[in-house]
Design a protein around this motif. Structure first.
Motif, PDB file in Angstrom:
ATOM      1  N   HIS A  26       0.792  -1.222   0.000  1.00 50.96           N
ATOM      2  CA  HIS A  26       0.000   0.000   0.000  1.00 50.96           C
ATOM      3  C   HIS A  26       0.829   1.278   0.000  1.00 50.96           C
ATOM      4  O   HIS A  26       0.267   2.361  -0.175  1.00 50.96           O
ATOM      5  CB  HIS A  26      -0.950  -0.001   1.201  1.00 50.96           C
ATOM      6  N   ARG A  27       2.124   1.190   0.206  1.00 56.37           N
ATOM      7  CA  ARG A  27       2.956   2.391   0.131  1.00 56.37           C
ATOM      8  C   ARG A  27       2.941   2.907  -1.309  1.00 56.37           C
ATOM      9  O   ARG A  27       3.311   2.190  -2.240  1.00 56.37           O
ATOM     10  CB  ARG A  27       4.384   2.067   0.560  1.00 56.37           C
ATOM     11  N   PRO A  28       2.498   4.160  -1.546  1.00 54.56           N
ATOM     12  CA  PRO A  28       2.381   4.665  -2.921  1.00 54.56           C
ATOM     13  C   PRO A  28       3.664   4.553  -3.726  1.00 54.56           C
ATOM     14  O   PRO A  28       3.641   4.232  -4.913  1.00 54.56           O
ATOM     15  CB  PRO A  28       1.956   6.127  -2.719  1.00 54.56           C
ATOM     16  N   SER A  29       4.815   4.814  -3.090  1.00 49.55           N
ATOM     17  CA  SER A  29       6.069   4.764  -3.837  1.00 49.55           C
ATOM     18  C   SER A  29       6.371   3.348  -4.310  1.00 49.55           C
ATOM     19  O   SER A  29       6.915   3.154  -5.408  1.00 49.55           O
ATOM     20  CB  SER A  29       7.224   5.288  -2.981  1.00 49.55           C
ATOM     21  N   ASN A  30       6.022   2.336  -3.509  1.00 44.62           N
ATOM     22  CA  ASN A  30       6.273   0.956  -3.926  1.00 44.62           C
ATOM     23  C   ASN A  30       5.407   0.580  -5.120  1.00 44.62           C
ATOM     24  O   ASN A  30       5.865  -0.085  -6.060  1.00 44.62           O
ATOM     25  CB  ASN A  30       6.007  -0.009  -2.767  1.00 44.62           C
ATOM     26  N   ARG A  31       4.141   0.977  -5.095  1.00 43.69           N
ATOM     27  CA  ARG A  31       3.250   0.682  -6.220  1.00 43.69           C
ATOM     28  C   ARG A  31       3.749   1.382  -7.483  1.00 43.69           C
ATOM     29  O   ARG A  31       3.813   0.778  -8.554  1.00 43.69           O
ATOM     30  CB  ARG A  31       1.823   1.129  -5.898  1.00 43.69           C
ATOM     31  N   LYS A  32       4.093   2.643  -7.345  1.00 43.67           N
ATOM     32  CA  LYS A  32       4.576   3.401  -8.507  1.00 43.67           C
ATOM     33  C   LYS A  32       5.850   2.778  -9.065  1.00 43.67           C
ATOM     34  O   LYS A  32       6.006   2.631 -10.283  1.00 43.67           O
ATOM     35  CB  LYS A  32       4.822   4.861  -8.096  1.00 43.67           C
ATOM     36  N   ARG A  33       6.773   2.381  -8.175  1.00 45.02           N
ATOM     37  CA  ARG A  33       8.044   1.800  -8.602  1.00 45.02           C
ATOM     38  C   ARG A  33       7.830   0.497  -9.364  1.00 45.02           C
ATOM     39  O   ARG A  33       8.448   0.256 -10.406  1.00 45.02           O
ATOM     40  CB  ARG A  33       8.924   1.546  -7.380  1.00 45.02           C
ATOM     41  N   ASN A  34       6.952  -0.369  -8.876  1.00 48.26           N
ATOM     42  CA  ASN A  34       6.724  -1.654  -9.521  1.00 48.26           C
ATOM     43  C   ASN A  34       6.045  -1.507 -10.879  1.00 48.26           C
ATOM     44  O   ASN A  34       6.431  -2.164 -11.858  1.00 48.26           O
ATOM     45  CB  ASN A  34       5.890  -2.560  -8.599  1.00 48.26           C
ATOM     46  N   GLU A  62       0.630  -6.493 -12.689  1.00 56.52           N
ATOM     47  CA  GLU A  62       0.828  -5.596 -13.823  1.00 56.52           C
ATOM     48  C   GLU A  62       1.325  -6.377 -15.043  1.00 56.52           C
ATOM     49  O   GLU A  62       0.884  -6.127 -16.165  1.00 56.52           O
ATOM     50  CB  GLU A  62       1.831  -4.497 -13.445  1.00 56.52           C
ATOM     51  N   CYS A  63       2.233  -7.326 -14.825  1.00 57.60           N
ATOM     52  CA  CYS A  63       2.699  -8.171 -15.933  1.00 57.60           C
ATOM     53  C   CYS A  63       1.543  -8.982 -16.513  1.00 57.60           C
ATOM     54  O   CYS A  63       1.403  -9.104 -17.737  1.00 57.60           O
ATOM     55  CB  CYS A  63       3.800  -9.116 -15.454  1.00 57.60           C
ATOM     56  N   ALA A  64       0.711  -9.542 -15.643  1.00 57.34           N
ATOM     57  CA  ALA A  64      -0.414 -10.355 -16.104  1.00 57.34           C
ATOM     58  C   ALA A  64      -1.421  -9.528 -16.896  1.00 57.34           C
ATOM     59  O   ALA A  64      -2.044 -10.024 -17.845  1.00 57.34           O
ATOM     60  CB  ALA A  64      -1.099 -11.024 -14.912  1.00 57.34           C
ATOM     61  N   ALA A  65      -1.580  -8.261 -16.521  1.00 58.21           N
ATOM     62  CA  ALA A  65      -2.493  -7.383 -17.257  1.00 58.21           C
ATOM     63  C   ALA A  65      -1.991  -7.097 -18.663  1.00 58.21           C
ATOM     64  O   ALA A  65      -2.783  -6.798 -19.563  1.00 58.21           O
ATOM     65  CB  ALA A  65      -2.688  -6.073 -16.494  1.00 58.21           C
ATOM     66  N   ARG A  66      -0.674  -7.207 -18.856  1.00 59.29           N
ATOM     67  CA  ARG A  66      -0.087  -6.945 -20.169  1.00 59.29           C
ATOM     68  C   ARG A  66       0.098  -8.232 -20.972  1.00 59.29           C
ATOM     69  O   ARG A  66      -0.119  -8.234 -22.186  1.00 59.29           O
ATOM     70  CB  ARG A  66       1.259  -6.237 -20.003  1.00 59.29           C
ATOM     71  N   ALA A  67       0.528  -9.296 -20.316  1.00 58.75           N
ATOM     72  CA  ALA A  67       0.777 -10.568 -21.003  1.00 58.75           C
ATOM     73  C   ALA A  67      -0.512 -11.391 -21.031  1.00 58.75           C
ATOM     74  O   ALA A  67      -0.604 -12.478 -20.453  1.00 58.75           O
ATOM     75  CB  ALA A  67       1.897 -11.331 -20.301  1.00 58.75           C
ATOM     76  N   VAL A  68      -1.510 -10.895 -21.718  1.00 57.47           N
ATOM     77  CA  VAL A  68      -2.843 -11.495 -21.678  1.00 57.47           C
ATOM     78  C   VAL A  68      -2.906 -12.851 -22.382  1.00 57.47           C
ATOM     79  O   VAL A  68      -3.806 -13.653 -22.123  1.00 57.47           O
ATOM     80  CB  VAL A  68      -3.890 -10.534 -22.288  1.00 57.47           C
ATOM     81  N   ARG A  69      -1.952 -13.126 -23.283  1.00 56.56           N
ATOM     82  CA  ARG A  69      -1.896 -14.431 -23.945  1.00 56.56           C
ATOM     83  C   ARG A  69      -0.641 -15.208 -23.537  1.00 56.56           C
ATOM     84  O   ARG A  69      -0.335 -16.246 -24.121  1.00 56.56           O
ATOM     85  CB  ARG A  69      -1.920 -14.264 -25.476  1.00 56.56           C
TER      86      ARG A  69
END
Length: 211
Positions: A26-34, A62-69
């Protein structure tokens, strides 16, 4: 107590590990960094991606949202983080697109076919013999496959500003040196303006790549 807290950052467990996982997620910087790191890795719809040390599973999602296939693999040596990341990515796991394992970087499971991309965020510093681990990871990549290593050094408040930027620059140089020793090429460094700044070093496996 200090040694215990450092150990929790390395291998979160129990109630304190759960609290650390919640904070990391939940730390905003960690989410932004990843999310930034995944964007730099340029994950494509059919890619096979591995994250080493996925923590609460933000970058995995985030990877799963992009690598949909494609397929997204993750290994982490903390059971607490495996459980947390599995909850975050439950739907993708049920669909067979995300595969998480409780494992260490020196004892990786099999991923079947070669990987297109590998990501590690703030974990290389904990690896035993990191240059050798990176050589092993390079052998898992397809020819021309890519890797992204992220470091956001934690600095005490008194060492912020210019000193923090210097620390990040040194960390980036160390990652570049490790990747070079492991046989990677085409290195480049990107920086995210957080407090302290985060550096991402990207590189590629030279096998089969034009000179």
């Amino acid at each position: 107590m200090i040694r215990y807290l450092v150990g929790q950052a390395h291998r979160p467990r129990g109630v304190v590990g759960w609290a650390n996982g919640w904070m990391f997620a939940h730390r905003p910087s960690n989410r932004k960094r990843n999310i930034w790191a995944v964007s730099l890795l340029d994950v494509q719809p059919a890619d096979r991606v591995l994250e080493v040390g996925f923590g609460p599973g933000i970058a995995i999602a985030e990877c799963a949202a992009r690598a949909v296939r494609g397929h997204v693999f993750g290994v982490d040596h903390s059971q607490t983080m495996v459980r947390r990341a599995a909850r975050r990515n439950a739907a993708a796991i049920r669909a067979g697109r995300v595969h998480l394992a409780h494992a260490t970087v020196e004892r990786l499971p099999s991923f079947g076919d070669p990987l297109d991309a590998i990501l590690a965020v703030n974990s290389v510093g904990f690896w035993p013999d990191p240059a050798e681990r990176l050589r092993e990871l390079r052998r898992l990549l397809r020819p021309g496959g890519r890797i992204a290593l992220v470091s956001q050094p934690r600095c005490p408040p008194a060492a912020r500003n210019g000193a923090a930027r210097d620390t990040t620059a040194r960390a980036a140089q160390e990652l570049q040196d490790l990747l070079t020793r492991a046989g990677f090429t085409r290195l480049r460094v990107e920086t995210l303006d957080l407090d302290p700044p985060a550096a991402c070093v990207l590189a590629a496996d030279p096998t089969g790549m034009p000179s």
